[in-house]
Design a protein around this motif. Structure first.
Motif, PDB file in Angstrom:
ATOM      1  N   THR A   1       0.833  -1.198   0.000  1.00 23.95           N
ATOM      2  CA  THR A   1       0.000   0.000   0.000  1.00 23.95           C
ATOM      3  C   THR A   1       0.869   1.251   0.000  1.00 23.95           C
ATOM      4  O   THR A   1       2.082   1.194   0.271  1.00 23.95           O
ATOM      5  N   LEU A   2       0.224   2.359  -0.260  1.00 23.76           N
ATOM      6  CA  LEU A   2       0.900   3.649  -0.178  1.00 23.76           C
ATOM      7  C   LEU A   2       1.418   3.868   1.239  1.00 23.76           C
ATOM      8  O   LEU A   2       2.542   4.345   1.434  1.00 23.76           O
ATOM      9  N   ALA A   3       0.632   3.473   2.225  1.00 22.44           N
ATOM     10  CA  ALA A   3       1.054   3.611   3.625  1.00 22.44           C
ATOM     11  C   ALA A   3       2.293   2.760   3.905  1.00 22.44           C
ATOM     12  O   ALA A   3       3.205   3.201   4.619  1.00 22.44           O
ATOM     13  N   ASP A   4       2.351   1.543   3.353  1.00 20.10           N
ATOM     14  CA  ASP A   4       3.530   0.687   3.517  1.00 20.10           C
ATOM     15  C   ASP A   4       4.769   1.373   2.928  1.00 20.10           C
ATOM     16  O   ASP A   4       5.842   1.375   3.532  1.00 20.10           O
ATOM     17  N   ALA A   5       4.607   1.942   1.731  1.00 17.60           N
ATOM     18  CA  ALA A   5       5.729   2.608   1.066  1.00 17.60           C
ATOM     19  C   ALA A   5       6.198   3.825   1.863  1.00 17.60           C
ATOM     20  O   ALA A   5       7.405   4.048   2.008  1.00 17.60           O
TER      21      ALA A   5
ATOM     22  N   GLU B   1       2.840  10.839  -6.821  1.00 18.53           N
ATOM     23  CA  GLU B   1       4.106  10.357  -7.389  1.00 18.53           C
ATOM     24  C   GLU B   1       4.513   9.036  -6.756  1.00 18.53           C
ATOM     25  O   GLU B   1       4.922   8.098  -7.457  1.00 18.53           O
ATOM     26  N   LEU B   2       4.394   8.923  -5.456  1.00 16.15           N
ATOM     27  CA  LEU B   2       4.783   7.694  -4.767  1.00 16.15           C
ATOM     28  C   LEU B   2       3.900   6.520  -5.190  1.00 16.15           C
ATOM     29  O   LEU B   2       4.385   5.395  -5.315  1.00 16.15           O
ATOM     30  N   GLN B   3       2.622   6.769  -5.449  1.00 19.97           N
ATOM     31  CA  GLN B   3       1.731   5.691  -5.902  1.00 19.97           C
ATOM     32  C   GLN B   3       2.205   5.124  -7.241  1.00 19.97           C
ATOM     33  O   GLN B   3       2.092   3.927  -7.487  1.00 19.97           O
ATOM     34  N   VAL B   4       2.758   5.966  -8.100  1.00 18.29           N
ATOM     35  CA  VAL B   4       3.317   5.492  -9.375  1.00 18.29           C
ATOM     36  C   VAL B   4       4.455   4.506  -9.107  1.00 18.29           C
ATOM     37  O   VAL B   4       4.563   3.464  -9.758  1.00 18.29           O
ATOM     38  N   TYR B   5       5.294   4.798  -8.129  1.00 20.15           N
ATOM     39  CA  TYR B   5       6.395   3.905  -7.777  1.00 20.15           C
ATOM     40  C   TYR B   5       5.875   2.587  -7.207  1.00 20.15           C
ATOM     41  O   TYR B   5       6.405   1.517  -7.506  1.00 20.15           O
ATOM     42  N   VAL B   6       4.841   2.661  -6.394  1.00 18.00           N
ATOM     43  CA  VAL B   6       4.240   1.453  -5.820  1.00 18.00           C
ATOM     44  C   VAL B   6       3.688   0.571  -6.940  1.00 18.00           C
ATOM     45  O   VAL B   6       3.914  -0.647  -6.969  1.00 18.00           O
ATOM     46  N   ASP B   7       2.972   1.178  -7.881  1.00 22.84           N
ATOM     47  CA  ASP B   7       2.416   0.418  -9.006  1.00 22.84           C
ATOM     48  C   ASP B   7       3.515  -0.168  -9.877  1.00 22.84           C
ATOM     49  O   ASP B   7       3.420  -1.309 -10.341  1.00 22.84           O
ATOM     50  N   ALA B   8       4.582   0.600 -10.087  1.00 25.12           N
ATOM     51  CA  ALA B   8       5.708   0.109 -10.887  1.00 25.12           C
ATOM     52  C   ALA B   8       6.397  -1.062 -10.198  1.00 25.12           C
ATOM     53  O   ALA B   8       6.812  -2.025 -10.852  1.00 25.12           O
ATOM     54  N   ALA B   9       6.522  -0.999  -8.892  1.00 20.02           N
ATOM     55  CA  ALA B   9       7.137  -2.102  -8.146  1.00 20.02           C
ATOM     56  C   ALA B   9       6.295  -3.365  -8.261  1.00 20.02           C
ATOM     57  O   ALA B   9       6.830  -4.472  -8.402  1.00 20.02           O
ATOM     58  N   THR B  10       4.976  -3.224  -8.217  1.00 17.27           N
ATOM     59  CA  THR B  10       4.089  -4.375  -8.397  1.00 17.27           C
ATOM     60  C   THR B  10       4.325  -5.007  -9.757  1.00 17.27           C
ATOM     61  O   THR B  10       4.478  -6.233  -9.871  1.00 17.27           O
TER      62      THR B  10
ATOM     63  N   HIS C   1       7.984 -12.182   1.747  1.00 13.09           N
ATOM     64  CA  HIS C   1       9.208 -11.863   0.997  1.00 13.09           C
ATOM     65  C   HIS C   1       8.894 -11.176  -0.334  1.00 13.09           C
ATOM     66  O   HIS C   1       9.699 -10.391  -0.827  1.00 13.09           O
ATOM     67  N   PHE C   2       7.723 -11.403  -0.924  1.00 15.11           N
ATOM     68  CA  PHE C   2       7.326 -10.674  -2.134  1.00 15.11           C
ATOM     69  C   PHE C   2       6.991  -9.223  -1.771  1.00 15.11           C
ATOM     70  O   PHE C   2       7.344  -8.299  -2.495  1.00 15.11           O
ATOM     71  N   ARG C   3       6.319  -9.034  -0.643  1.00 14.30           N
ATOM     72  CA  ARG C   3       5.984  -7.680  -0.184  1.00 14.30           C
ATOM     73  C   ARG C   3       7.264  -6.899   0.125  1.00 14.30           C
ATOM     74  O   ARG C   3       7.394  -5.739  -0.249  1.00 14.30           O
ATOM     75  N   LEU C   4       8.211  -7.542   0.799  1.00 15.46           N
ATOM     76  CA  LEU C   4       9.471  -6.877   1.122  1.00 15.46           C
ATOM     77  C   LEU C   4      10.235  -6.526  -0.150  1.00 15.46           C
ATOM     78  O   LEU C   4      10.798  -5.428  -0.261  1.00 15.46           O
ATOM     79  N   ALA C   5      10.256  -7.426  -1.119  1.00 22.04           N
ATOM     80  CA  ALA C   5      10.927  -7.137  -2.390  1.00 22.04           C
ATOM     81  C   ALA C   5      10.298  -5.915  -3.058  1.00 22.04           C
ATOM     82  O   ALA C   5      11.013  -5.044  -3.574  1.00 22.04           O
ATOM     83  N   ALA C   6       8.972  -5.825  -3.032  1.00 19.58           N
ATOM     84  CA  ALA C   6       8.293  -4.661  -3.615  1.00 19.58           C
ATOM     85  C   ALA C   6       8.688  -3.377  -2.884  1.00 19.58           C
ATOM     86  O   ALA C   6       8.936  -2.350  -3.520  1.00 19.58           O
TER      87      ALA C   6
END
Length: 183
Positions: free
Chosen positions: A5-9, A25-34, A127-132
């Motif tokens: 989530t954005l809050a996690d980031a 802007e940060l949401q774009v990075y979160v989506d890109a990481a997914t 571990h997938f969440r941490l990688a993101a």
């Protein structure tokens, strides 16, 4: 949707939850990481509805869906709307891991069809969440120049030769080896 989530980031980046000045802007990075995690894994992580158009020159009783893991099959409908195939467990069997759909009873599937289904993981492994989160942090910091980018190949543990720059080595290691695709 995203794996984190954005809050996690924001927590990963030490940005106050009340600071919303960079949320878009940060949401774009979160989506890109997914997207990067899913590409690296070769499978869908964040659950979503997928619609595949499949074209069969002849009748088939088994076929592969394009995105795995498959959570559930919603419908199989002829592209022209003239035929619908049942998707109950007595009519079709779906192997979630491979995406293989097998017709158990009724007519075989033929022509151009739309297969609608849910794909993704019901529980995203830690571990997938941490990688993101690592990917989000890496992209955020390099964009802001806070990382002191080093382009030398000696002793730099952030990059894997031949793999580009967007996914740091530690994220790749958390995700494990990429699964081979279906040719």
């Amino acid at each position: 949707m995203a794996i984190v989530t954005l809050a996690d980031a924001k927590a990963q980046l030490n940005i106050s939850a009340s600071d919303t000045s960079q949320d878009v802007e940060l949401q774009v990075y979160v989506d890109a990481a997914t997207a990067a995690v899913e590409t690296q894994l070769g499978q869908v992580v964040e659950p979503r509805t997928i619609v595949d158009q499949l074209d069969f020159a002849s009748s088939v009783t088994a076929f592969l869906l394009r995105s795995v893991p498959v959570v559930s099959l919603t419908s199989i409908v002829a592209l022209d709307g003239t035929q619908t195939w049942g998707v109950s467990p007595s009519v079709v069997r779906v192997d979630g891991g491979s995406g293989c759909v097998t017709v158990l009873s009724g007519p075989p599937v033929k022509g151009s069809v739309l297969a609608t289904y849910q794909a993704g993981m019901t529980v995203v492994p830690a571990h997938f969440r941490l990688a993101a989160l690592i990917i989000v942090q890496h992209l955020w910091e390099t964009q802001r120049g806070t990382m002191g980018v080093r382009l030398n190949s000696g002793g730099d543990d952030n990059y894997v030769a031949g793999r580009g720059f967007a996914i740091p080595r530690r994220a790749i290691e958390l995700l494990g080896p990429q699964l081979p695709g279906v040719a």
